[in-house]
Scaffold this active site. Structure first.
Site, PDB file in Angstrom:
ATOM      1  N   HIS A  85      -4.725   0.048   1.008  1.00  0.00           N
ATOM      2  CA  HIS A  85      -4.884  -0.070  -0.196  1.00  0.00           C
ATOM      3  C   HIS A  85      -6.291  -1.262  -0.477  1.00  0.00           C
ATOM      4  O   HIS A  85      -6.565  -1.738  -1.086  1.00  0.00           O
ATOM      5  CB  HIS A  85      -3.794  -0.416  -1.153  1.00  0.00           C
ATOM      6  CG  HIS A  85      -3.713  -0.959  -2.675  1.00  0.00           C
ATOM      7  ND1 HIS A  85      -4.013   0.527  -2.966  1.00  0.00           N
ATOM      8  CD2 HIS A  85      -3.333  -1.308  -3.329  1.00  0.00           C
ATOM      9  CE1 HIS A  85      -3.851   0.366  -4.204  1.00  0.00           C
ATOM     10  NE2 HIS A  85      -3.667  -1.291  -4.950  1.00  0.00           N
ATOM     11  N   ASP A 142      -4.591   4.885   2.983  1.00  0.00           N
ATOM     12  CA  ASP A 142      -3.873   4.048   1.687  1.00  0.00           C
ATOM     13  C   ASP A 142      -1.901   3.699   2.051  1.00  0.00           C
ATOM     14  O   ASP A 142      -1.371   5.188   1.559  1.00  0.00           O
ATOM     15  CB  ASP A 142      -3.968   4.065   0.555  1.00  0.00           C
ATOM     16  CG  ASP A 142      -3.389   3.430  -0.475  1.00  0.00           C
ATOM     17  OD1 ASP A 142      -2.912   2.250  -0.233  1.00  0.00           O
ATOM     18  OD2 ASP A 142      -4.394   2.414  -1.045  1.00  0.00           O
ATOM     19  N   SER A 157      -6.515  -0.681  -8.679  1.00  0.00           N
ATOM     20  CA  SER A 157      -5.296  -0.005  -7.798  1.00  0.00           C
ATOM     21  C   SER A 157      -4.915   0.283  -9.378  1.00  0.00           C
ATOM     22  O   SER A 157      -4.724   1.460 -10.436  1.00  0.00           O
ATOM     23  CB  SER A 157      -4.252  -1.190  -7.639  1.00  0.00           C
ATOM     24  OG  SER A 157      -2.937  -1.378  -7.034  1.00  0.00           O
ATOM     25  N   GLU A 183       7.993  -4.190  -1.059  1.00  0.00           N
ATOM     26  CA  GLU A 183       7.003  -3.559  -2.232  1.00  0.00           C
ATOM     27  C   GLU A 183       6.621  -4.219  -3.832  1.00  0.00           C
ATOM     28  O   GLU A 183       5.392  -4.970  -4.375  1.00  0.00           O
ATOM     29  CB  GLU A 183       6.419  -2.337  -2.379  1.00  0.00           C
ATOM     30  CG  GLU A 183       5.238  -1.277  -2.733  1.00  0.00           C
ATOM     31  CD  GLU A 183       4.768  -2.852  -2.106  1.00  0.00           C
ATOM     32  OE1 GLU A 183       2.834  -3.127  -2.852  1.00  0.00           O
ATOM     33  OE2 GLU A 183       4.039  -2.430  -1.010  1.00  0.00           O
ATOM     34  N   GLU A 184       8.243  -4.176  -4.254  1.00  0.00           N
ATOM     35  CA  GLU A 184       8.197  -4.819  -5.992  1.00  0.00           C
ATOM     36  C   GLU A 184       9.258  -6.079  -6.392  1.00  0.00           C
ATOM     37  O   GLU A 184       9.346  -6.091  -7.143  1.00  0.00           O
ATOM     38  CB  GLU A 184       8.924  -2.970  -6.016  1.00  0.00           C
ATOM     39  CG  GLU A 184       8.656  -1.846  -5.672  1.00  0.00           C
ATOM     40  CD  GLU A 184       6.862  -1.854  -7.194  1.00  0.00           C
ATOM     41  OE1 GLU A 184       6.269  -3.126  -7.159  1.00  0.00           O
ATOM     42  OE2 GLU A 184       6.440  -1.318  -6.036  1.00  0.00           O
TER      43      GLU A 184
END
Length: 753
Positions: A725, A693, A618, A219-220
């Site tokens: 999302h 989400d 977001s 994810e990051e």
């Protein structure tokens, strides 16, 4: 929310907002729309075929350079991709794999669905990835969980012993082995035949995974893989992670006719991460050794690379605070490691991970760093560093290295921060940069491993993405996709009403110039127009560029709105100081800078100052809420899609990078959160959220909904059962945007058109 590109990717994929090009700064366009031009509707924007034309993905060259392959979407289904090949000798295109013919219709596993979500390709169908075999005679293609080997002769063979649900299949560099993840274990097998075998142990603890990337890595950190073949296939490095200590979030995927719940291990800010280790073993699992990652276990495994030749393994280890990145040099036979060098963040900044580096055959390294305040390339040779690029601009990506000729190819903003170009340099004379692409276009590029052929993509004001093969001087050799807007091109009927963008700068409170872009309808003397402002605002995203804006912004303009966007402090590609404005201060300077944009708009004679609305997705949704709280009355209305409202509910890696540890800095989180000042919201607010989400979990929406209800603060909301999302699809996207513009009309901020 990878680097909270979290969407920019979602907003940008759903919205296709990427600004246009070339009106002169401050110029107002007054050209009348041709009578024959068609206005765009939201229904047409999201229907097939896509108005931007064909959008090829994953362009690659075969190992021998003869074939060019890509994934091409269908005209009748913009989200379904097939594998196509171009024979450079015969100049003929052939569909190599028809995803519909080979589709089993099998539903994807939950693990693969969630991985696709984190790769921002969750809405795609058919073939989403592929890999060339080393001999150049076949391609490995996953389709609906099956692993297929497609030959250039039209043959298709299913890999023996696969049963569906295999994650991240990867061929060895020599093409002899295949490896993949199944049932939390790593499996390997011979490509020539024979059933694959599990080479990692069967763990009794269901929270232990081998060969996968943990949640925050995907994810990051933009790392989706958890195993790495050595160049000669004699060894394979394998990640193991244990997420037993990670907190559980019960995620309710609320659908139209039922609700499924998932117990998801989600490392919220200030709580434990998964414990990660790295192992090296033979392809059959023998000779297993553990890599020494150091005494501190609360670290991030950022990147793993084999040296050319495979005698060394290089591992990038980052501390939990994300202020120090160590490059470890590892002996793969013993697992022993030493620190080759360390990268340290500037004060009040953080480490931005990058894939812009390359280990060379002579043992040296091309490396991207922000150590002088801007992202630039460096050369480490013989233990000494030399800086290759310099200046108040940013290298945005290392494209390739031609080691034989000592050439380095990269993208950067040297000539225009709004339009990155492709450049070449000689390692022996790095100061003499050669620009290979045309100004006025936003360019991206990739390259074959030997650094002989460029694959360039570009777009401009009136031209959606084109792609072509070029030589090392940037000369076009052949179109991959010319995508010319003419004849039967889906955008051709609307080109007559296409409105150009205008660019300029507005000063921030401290005088920093902030880039904006604006698209207006044909302006009539004496008439004023409502404004639809789009913002993202978070780190590692740039909204204002000279690329093709796309159909959605044009549809908004066709409805009688001015479309406006500004990149506030904290945005990407302006250097460390510009980005550091958000350090421990989210919801502050970016809100202030967006207000500067709104105030500038109110001084323009063609703007209806009472009808300036603001929209964000977001991080942008979070910004909408903070903007309405900070400046009541400044905006006619706000739309917040999938907003983060409480940062303690977001993940460790992203949140702690910018806000620090909530246990140590509770006051920073309290000030940055969007819940404390909800009573200050007096302007119309529309909250939108997907009820399944898994990124900005639905509790972010329910928390602010409940608080505003408890305070009797009026607002509106639209929820999308079953959607994550992205909230995207031909009809649901149409519904979403029609909902937004009905909301604006209802609340006196619309055009009424």
């Amino acid at each position: 929310m990878r680097h909270f590109r979290l969407l920019a990717a979602c907003a940008l994929s759903a919205i296709a907002f990427a600004p246009l090009a070339h009106a002169q700064q401050g110029q107002t366009m007054t050209t009348s729309t041709p009578a024959s031009a068609q206005d765009l509707t939201f229904e047409r924007v999201f229907a097939s075929p896509g108005l931007s034309g064909p959008t090829p993905r994953a362009v690659k060259l075969s190992p021998d350079g003869r074939y060019l392959t890509l994934l091409r979407n269908r005209a009748d289904d913009r989200e379904r991709y097939d594998l196509w090949g171009f024979d450079r000798q015969t100049s003929e295109w052939t569909m190599l794999v028809d995803s519909l013919k080979l589709s089993s219709g099998r539903a994807l596993s939950e693990a693969e669905k969630m991985q696709r979500e984190r790769q921002r390709i969750g809405d795609l169908k058919g073939i989403v990835s592929y890999e060339w075999a080393a001999d150049g005679k076949s391609v490995l293609v996953p389709v609906d969980g099956d692993l297929l080997l497609a030959g250039l002769d039209g043959s298709v063979r299913k890999i023996e012993g696969t049963k569906g649900g295999e994650l991240n299949p990867k061929l060895g560099p020599k093409g002899e082995h295949i490896a993949f993840v199944r049932d939390r274990r790593l499996w390997t097998g011979k490509v020539a035949g024979g059933a694959p075998v599990a080479i990692t142990p069967e763990e009794a603890n269901a929270n232990v995974h081998w060969g996968e990337a943990e949640f925050v890595a995907q994810e990051e950190m933009a790392r989706f893989n958890g195993f790495w073949w050595s160049p000669d296939e004699s060894r394979i490095a394998v990640e193991r992670f244990d997420e037993s200590m990670v907190g559980v979030v019960t995620r309710a995927a609320i659908g139209a006719e039922g609700t499924k719940t998932y117990d998801q291990r989600y490392p919220a800010a200030g709580t434990p991460n998964a414990e990660v280790s790295l192992w090296v073993m033979a392809p059959d699992g023998s000779g297993k050794v553990q890599v020494d990652l150091g005494a501190e276990r609360d670290i991030y495994l950022a990147r793993v690379d084999w040296a050319p030749g495979g005698k060394r393994l290089y591992v990038q280890r980052m501390n939990r605070e994300q202020t120090v990145l160590d490059m470890l040099e590892v002996d793969p036979a013993t697992g022993k490691s030493s620190v080759l060098f360390s990268e340290k963040a500037a004060d009040k900044h953080w480490i931005d991970l990058s894939d812009s580096y390359r280990f060379l055959k002579d043992g040296s390294l091309i490396w991207w760093s922000q150590r002088d305040g801007f992202g630039h390339l460096y050369h480490r040779k013989g233990g000494k560093w030399s800086q290759l690029t310099k200046g108040d601009w940013t290298v945005t990506g290392l494209v390739g290295v031609g080691e034989a000729g000592g050439k380095v190819y990269f993208t950067g903003t040297k000539d225009d921060v709004l339009a990155q170009q492709v450049y070449a340099m000689d390692l022996k004379a790095p100061a003499k940069l050669k620009r290979l692409t045309e100004l006025g276009w936003v360019n991206g590029a990739s390259m074959d491993r030997s650094g002989q052929t460029l694959m360039i993509s570009r777009s401009s004001d009136t031209q959606p993405a084109q792609s072509f093969i070029a030589d090392t001087n940037g000369k076009r050799l052949a179109w991959i996709e010319e995508n010319k807007i003419a004849g039967a091109h889906p955008y051709a009927p609307y080109l007559g009403s296409h409105r150009p963008a205008q660019f300029g700068t507005i000063p921030a409170a401290d005088g920093t110039p902030l880039h904006y872009m604006m698209i207006t309808p044909p302006l009539e003397p004496g008439k004023t127009y409502p404004v639809f402002t789009y913002h993202y605002g978070g780190p590692t995203a740039q909204v204002v560029t000279r690329g093709f804006q796309g159909a959605l912004a044009q549809a908004i303009v066709d409805k009688g709105y001015i479309y406006f966007a500004i990149d506030n402090r904290g945005s990407e590609n302006r250097g460390v100081k510009f980005a550091s404005a958000l350090h421990h201060a989210m919801g502050s300077v970016e809100v202030e800078d967006q207000l500067a944009g709104a105030n500038w708009l109110k001084t323009q004679p063609f703007v209806d100052a009472e009808k300036i609305s603001t929209f964000g997705w977001s991080y942008g949704g979070y910004m909408t809420i903070k903007m309405l709280q900070a400046n009541p009355g400044a905006y006619a209305a706000g739309i917040a899609v999938a907003p983060v409202t409480k940062w303690q509910m977001y993940d460790t890696t992203y949140t702690e990078r910018y806000l620090g540890d909530p246990v140590k800095l509770p006051q920073v989180y309290e000030k940055s959160n969007a819940l404390a000042d909800t009573k200050k919201i007096s302007d119309p607010l529309l909250i939108i959220h997907g009820m399944a989400d898994d990124n900005v979990v639905f509790e972010n929406a329910s928390a602010i909904i409940a608080k505003m209800q408890g305070e009797a603060v009026p607002f509106e909301m639209m929820l999308y059962p079953g959607y994550t999302h992205r909230i995207s699809g031909p009809k649901v996207s149409q519904h979403l945007y029609e909902t937004i513009f009905r909301f604006l009309d209802r609340n006196g901020a619309g055009s009424g058109k």
